[in-house]
Design a protein around this motif. Structure first.
Motif, PDB file in Angstrom:
ATOM      1  N   LEU A  73       3.134   3.771   4.875  1.00 28.83           N
ATOM      2  CA  LEU A  73       3.073   3.301   3.479  1.00 28.83           C
ATOM      3  C   LEU A  73       4.292   2.418   3.182  1.00 28.83           C
ATOM      4  CD1 LEU A  73       0.930   5.498   3.502  1.00 28.83           C
ATOM      5  CD2 LEU A  73       1.834   6.386   1.371  1.00 28.83           C
ATOM      6  N   ASN A  74       4.119   1.427   2.323  1.00 26.13           N
ATOM      7  CA  ASN A  74       5.280   0.581   2.034  1.00 26.13           C
ATOM      8  C   ASN A  74       5.561   0.370   0.544  1.00 26.13           C
ATOM      9  OD1 ASN A  74       3.270  -1.203   1.440  1.00 26.13           O
ATOM     10  ND2 ASN A  74       3.911  -2.793   2.898  1.00 26.13           N
ATOM     11  N   THR A  75       4.981   1.226  -0.297  1.00 25.34           N
ATOM     12  CA  THR A  75       5.425   1.223  -1.693  1.00 25.34           C
ATOM     13  C   THR A  75       5.339   2.634  -2.248  1.00 25.34           C
ATOM     14  OG1 THR A  75       5.278   0.138  -3.851  1.00 25.34           O
ATOM     15  CG2 THR A  75       3.181   0.666  -2.810  1.00 25.34           C
ATOM     16  N   TYR A  76       6.234   2.935  -3.188  1.00 23.59           N
ATOM     17  CA  TYR A  76       6.226   4.244  -3.839  1.00 23.59           C
ATOM     18  C   TYR A  76       6.456   4.038  -5.339  1.00 23.59           C
ATOM     19  CZ  TYR A  76       7.481   9.075  -5.046  1.00 23.59           C
ATOM     20  OH  TYR A  76       7.531  10.313  -5.634  1.00 23.59           O
ATOM     21  N   ARG A  77       5.446   4.440  -6.128  1.00 26.63           N
ATOM     22  CA  ARG A  77       5.585   4.366  -7.583  1.00 26.63           C
ATOM     23  C   ARG A  77       5.930   5.762  -8.105  1.00 26.63           C
ATOM     24  NH1 ARG A  77       1.417   5.470 -11.856  1.00 26.63           N
ATOM     25  NH2 ARG A  77       2.483   4.894 -13.776  1.00 26.63           N
ATOM     26  N   PHE A  78       7.058   5.870  -8.788  1.00 26.99           N
ATOM     27  CA  PHE A  78       7.450   7.161  -9.377  1.00 26.99           C
ATOM     28  C   PHE A  78       8.074   6.914 -10.737  1.00 26.99           C
ATOM     29  CE2 PHE A  78      12.006   6.642  -8.516  1.00 26.99           C
ATOM     30  CZ  PHE A  78      11.996   5.752  -7.448  1.00 26.99           C
ATOM     31  N   SER A  79       8.195   7.998 -11.525  1.00 25.53           N
ATOM     32  CA  SER A  79       8.723   7.775 -12.872  1.00 25.53           C
ATOM     33  C   SER A  79      10.140   8.304 -13.011  1.00 25.53           C
ATOM     34  CB  SER A  79       7.820   8.411 -13.920  1.00 25.53           C
ATOM     35  OG  SER A  79       7.974   9.806 -13.937  1.00 25.53           O
ATOM     36  N   ILE A  80      10.863   7.677 -13.929  1.00 23.81           N
ATOM     37  CA  ILE A  80      12.200   8.131 -14.322  1.00 23.81           C
ATOM     38  C   ILE A  80      11.968   9.073 -15.501  1.00 23.81           C
ATOM     39  CG2 ILE A  80      14.459   7.358 -15.190  1.00 23.81           C
ATOM     40  CD1 ILE A  80      13.837   6.024 -12.545  1.00 23.81           C
ATOM     41  N   GLU A  81      12.547  10.248 -15.463  1.00 27.47           N
ATOM     42  CA  GLU A  81      12.338  11.191 -16.573  1.00 27.47           C
ATOM     43  C   GLU A  81      13.370  10.967 -17.681  1.00 27.47           C
ATOM     44  OE1 GLU A  81       9.993  13.340 -17.512  1.00 27.47           O
ATOM     45  OE2 GLU A  81       8.825  12.604 -15.822  1.00 27.47           O
ATOM     46  N   TRP A  82      12.857  10.454 -18.788  1.00 23.82           N
ATOM     47  CA  TRP A  82      13.726  10.174 -19.948  1.00 23.82           C
ATOM     48  C   TRP A  82      14.493  11.442 -20.356  1.00 23.82           C
ATOM     49  CZ3 TRP A  82      11.316   7.648 -25.005  1.00 23.82           C
ATOM     50  CH2 TRP A  82      12.333   7.351 -25.907  1.00 23.82           C
ATOM     51  N   ALA A  83      13.834  12.602 -20.289  1.00 21.30           N
ATOM     52  CA  ALA A  83      14.476  13.855 -20.716  1.00 21.30           C
ATOM     53  C   ALA A  83      15.653  14.248 -19.822  1.00 21.30           C
ATOM     54  CB  ALA A  83      13.450  14.979 -20.748  1.00 21.30           C
ATOM     55  N   ARG A  84      15.673  13.734 -18.596  1.00 20.85           N
ATOM     56  CA  ARG A  84      16.844  14.001 -17.728  1.00 20.85           C
ATOM     57  C   ARG A  84      17.965  13.018 -18.061  1.00 20.85           C
ATOM     58  NH1 ARG A  84      15.592  17.416 -13.540  1.00 20.85           N
ATOM     59  NH2 ARG A  84      13.431  17.439 -12.856  1.00 20.85           N
ATOM     60  N   ILE A  85      17.554  11.759 -18.271  1.00 21.41           N
ATOM     61  CA  ILE A  85      18.548  10.696 -18.493  1.00 21.41           C
ATOM     62  C   ILE A  85      19.231  10.859 -19.859  1.00 21.41           C
ATOM     63  CG2 ILE A  85      18.832   8.169 -18.712  1.00 21.41           C
ATOM     64  CD1 ILE A  85      17.977   9.051 -15.896  1.00 21.41           C
ATOM     65  N   GLU A  86      18.432  11.251 -20.875  1.00 18.90           N
ATOM     66  CA  GLU A  86      18.984  11.412 -22.234  1.00 18.90           C
ATOM     67  C   GLU A  86      18.539  12.781 -22.773  1.00 18.90           C
ATOM     68  OE1 GLU A  86      17.781   8.239 -24.898  1.00 18.90           O
ATOM     69  OE2 GLU A  86      19.124   8.911 -26.492  1.00 18.90           O
ATOM     70  N   PRO A  87      19.131  13.850 -22.244  1.00 17.46           N
ATOM     71  CA  PRO A  87      18.669  15.191 -22.612  1.00 17.46           C
ATOM     72  C   PRO A  87      18.913  15.524 -24.076  1.00 17.46           C
ATOM     73  CG  PRO A  87      20.635  15.309 -21.230  1.00 17.46           C
ATOM     74  CD  PRO A  87      20.210  13.875 -21.246  1.00 17.46           C
ATOM     75  N   ARG A  97      14.370   1.915  -0.268  1.00 18.65           N
ATOM     76  CA  ARG A  97      14.721   0.595   0.305  1.00 18.65           C
ATOM     77  C   ARG A  97      15.131   0.719   1.778  1.00 18.65           C
ATOM     78  NH1 ARG A  97      13.002  -2.904  -2.420  1.00 18.65           N
ATOM     79  NH2 ARG A  97      13.377  -3.331  -4.616  1.00 18.65           N
ATOM     80  N   GLN A  98      15.962   1.732   2.067  1.00 15.47           N
ATOM     81  CA  GLN A  98      16.408   1.912   3.472  1.00 15.47           C
ATOM     82  C   GLN A  98      15.222   2.133   4.405  1.00 15.47           C
ATOM     83  OE1 GLN A  98      18.989   5.352   3.400  1.00 15.47           O
ATOM     84  NE2 GLN A  98      20.375   4.318   1.978  1.00 15.47           N
ATOM     85  N   ASN A  99      14.127   2.652   3.845  1.00 16.97           N
ATOM     86  CA  ASN A  99      12.959   2.982   4.680  1.00 16.97           C
ATOM     87  C   ASN A  99      11.824   1.971   4.548  1.00 16.97           C
ATOM     88  OD1 ASN A  99      13.404   5.661   6.109  1.00 16.97           O
ATOM     89  ND2 ASN A  99      14.234   6.012   4.058  1.00 16.97           N
ATOM     90  N   GLY A 100      12.143   0.813   4.024  1.00 20.47           N
ATOM     91  CA  GLY A 100      11.136  -0.259   3.946  1.00 20.47           C
ATOM     92  C   GLY A 100      10.038   0.026   2.931  1.00 20.47           C
ATOM     93  N   ILE A 101      10.370   0.827   1.925  1.00 16.31           N
ATOM     94  CA  ILE A 101       9.373   1.163   0.894  1.00 16.31           C
ATOM     95  C   ILE A 101       9.791   0.527  -0.423  1.00 16.31           C
ATOM     96  CG2 ILE A 101       8.495   3.111  -0.482  1.00 16.31           C
ATOM     97  CD1 ILE A 101       8.357   4.697   2.100  1.00 16.31           C
ATOM     98  N   GLU A 102       8.897  -0.249  -1.017  1.00 14.53           N
ATOM     99  CA  GLU A 102       9.219  -0.930  -2.276  1.00 14.53           C
ATOM    100  C   GLU A 102       9.113   0.085  -3.427  1.00 14.53           C
ATOM    101  OE1 GLU A 102      10.046  -4.329  -2.690  1.00 14.53           O
ATOM    102  OE2 GLU A 102      10.486  -3.630  -4.727  1.00 14.53           O
ATOM    103  N   PRO A 103      10.232   0.385  -4.087  1.00 12.52           N
ATOM    104  CA  PRO A 103      10.161   1.339  -5.196  1.00 12.52           C
ATOM    105  C   PRO A 103       9.628   0.669  -6.459  1.00 12.52           C
ATOM    106  CG  PRO A 103      12.419   0.590  -4.882  1.00 12.52           C
ATOM    107  CD  PRO A 103      11.591  -0.128  -3.854  1.00 12.52           C
ATOM    108  N   ILE A 139       0.856  -1.198   0.000  1.00 16.25           N
ATOM    109  CA  ILE A 139       0.000   0.000   0.000  1.00 16.25           C
ATOM    110  C   ILE A 139       0.890   1.246   0.000  1.00 16.25           C
ATOM    111  CG2 ILE A 139      -1.663   1.371   1.332  1.00 16.25           C
ATOM    112  CD1 ILE A 139      -3.015  -1.130   2.182  1.00 16.25           C
ATOM    113  N   GLY A 140       0.637   2.119  -0.955  1.00 16.29           N
ATOM    114  CA  GLY A 140       1.470   3.318  -1.014  1.00 16.29           C
ATOM    115  C   GLY A 140       0.894   4.377  -1.922  1.00 16.29           C
ATOM    116  N   ALA A 141       1.791   5.150  -2.514  1.00 18.35           N
ATOM    117  CA  ALA A 141       1.336   6.280  -3.334  1.00 18.35           C
ATOM    118  C   ALA A 141       2.148   6.359  -4.616  1.00 18.35           C
ATOM    119  CB  ALA A 141       1.468   7.568  -2.543  1.00 18.35           C
ATOM    120  N   SER A 142       1.640   7.179  -5.524  1.00 20.84           N
ATOM    121  CA  SER A 142       2.176   7.256  -6.870  1.00 20.84           C
ATOM    122  C   SER A 142       2.444   8.715  -7.252  1.00 20.84           C
ATOM    123  CB  SER A 142       1.072   6.681  -7.768  1.00 20.84           C
ATOM    124  OG  SER A 142       1.526   6.268  -9.001  1.00 20.84           O
TER     125      SER A 142
END
Ligand code: BGC
Length: 412
Positions: A62-76, A97-103, A7-10
């Motif tokens: 909460l024990n999960t966090y869904r977030f996005s990787i920004e392609w424009a940062r990784i490959e500008p 991970r250190q805080n027990g949250i599944e990324p 259970i977590g947030a996005s």
């Protein structure tokens, strides 16, 4: 009672991080004739404040966090990858991970690098290769830290938009089209073409999609899954879809069949080898013989103008499982409201539905509420309030709402 599912947030990078300056959306927000209500700018500065935000999640339970990787940062720039940016996301994942949250990461959540749009964007065959190459880079660097990866957020969104626009246009005469669409809309279209190097069409992800474009996106997903599995076969891969709980009145059966096929079923060949499906649901849609039935004027509504109907989640989970037989991750479900009591009621009804599905043996991996923070709702700017945490954008101070605690209490 602690649940068997996460259970977590996005969130999505562009909607919370700030200064996604190499992206297509940033470019469109900055235009003189922009159709965005306001630009994202520093946003809610999650890029610099993610630790504080993850701490708040952890403290609430909460024990999960869904977030996005920004392609424009990784490959500008095309083929130039930025190791500092990948390390930023590595730090975020490690902090979870250190805080027990599944990324749970999403490789693409609406925003793209500006250069991709210059190259034809989401209607161009070449995007499949580019997306595969970007995925490879991300997974080579982050894959050993990840269990769940969503490839593309709401892969079906462009097709849904195409239909909404087509239906609206069909209902107008030519004169009305000229009259009802603001002049700014046409100016924005012309300016955008210039901003993206003179392309004939600006095919960003939230543009209306052709069938060909829909196929390209589906193949991007397959490509990404193959790349991920070739490097880390243990990673669980899925795509996410925007799904309505389609309810049918007599005479609406054919239409419902067509809509369901469009929202989900025609993607089955592309997702049958996936490990899970990402379900994203906000409301229901009632269909009759002449199309969508207008919402009852007395119905409770959300600030997005959707009917308040959290029961939709249970129904959609059951339909998706019936037709895919894949485990389900609820990657988004939420409500825009200034009244946090309404959000609490929404969560309570939605999670009751998820629990009922679990009791009936439907494999649910997790529930990620949309959204962790009040954020940048794309063209609508900052006025919508989807967050479990409010933010004063002048000071960037966080104000957790009671709904955050309520959500966390399902994990205790
Ligand atoms: C999107 C989010 C958006 C949310 C609320 C979903 O369609 O994935 O980016 O903010 O709905 O409208």
């Amino acid at each position: 009672m602690k649940r068997t599912y996460l259970i977590g947030a996005s969130t999505a990078g562009h909607q919370v991080e700030g200064n996604n300056i190499h992206s297509d959306f940033w470019a469109m927000e900055q235009m003189e004739h922009s159709t965005f209500k306001e630009p994202s700018l520093d946003c809610v500065d999650h890029y610099n404040r993610y630790k504080e935000d993850i701490d708040l999640m952890k403290n609430a339970g909460l024990n999960t966090y869904r977030f996005s990787i920004e392609w424009a940062r990784i490959e500008p720039e095309k083929n130039k990858f930025d190791i500092n940016e990948i390390n930023h996301y590595k730090d975020m994942i490690l902090y979870c991970r250190q805080n027990g949250i599944e990324p749970v990461i999403t490789l693409h959540h609406f925003a793209s690098p500006k250069w991709l749009i210059v190259e034809g964007g989401w209607e161009a065959e070449s995007t499949i290769e580019y997306f595969g190459r970007y995925t490879k880079y991300v997974i080579e660097h982050l894959g050993s830290l990840l269990k769940y990866v969503c490839t593309i957020n709401e892969a079906n969104m462009g097709l849904q938009l195409a239909h909404i626009i087509k239906d609206r246009m069909a209902a107008m005469s030519n004169a009305q089209v000229g009259f009802q669409l603001p002049v700014e809309f046409f100016k924005a279209g012309e300016e955008a073409k210039k901003v993206f190097g003179g392309v004939a069409d600006v095919n960003h992800f939230l543009n209306q999609r052709t069938e060909k474009g829909d196929e390209i996106i589906s193949r991007c997903h397959v490509k990404a899954r193959e790349v991920i599995k070739s490097i880390h076969p243990e990673i669980q891969v899925g795509i996410t879809f925007s799904l309505h709980d389609l309810q049918v009145l007599p005479g609406g059966e054919e239409l419902a069949k067509t809509e369901w096929d469009e929202e989900l079923l025609h993607y089955l060949p592309y997702i049958k080898d996936d490990d899970f499906v990402g379900v994203q649901n906000y409301t229901r849609k009632i269909l009759g013989p002449n199309g969508k039935i207008k919402t009852d004027p007395d119905a409770e509504m959300t600030d997005m103008g959707y009917e308040f109907y959290p029961q939709a989640l249970e129904n959609i989970i059951r339909s998706v499982y019936r037709d895919t037989k894949l485990p389900i991750f609820i990657t988004e479900n939420g409500i825009s409201t200034k009244d946090d009591n309404q959000r609490v009621r929404f969560i309570e009804i939605a999670l009751k539905g998820v629990d009922a599905c679990v009791t009936d043996g439907i494999p649910i991996i997790g529930y990620a509420h949309w959204s962790l923070l009040d954020n940048f709702e794309w063209m609508l700017g900052y006025a919508q309030r989807f967050g479990l945490i409010a933010v004063d954008r002048k000071t960037q101070k966080r104000y957790p709402k009671p709904s955050l605690e309520v959500l966390g209490s399902y994990n205790k």
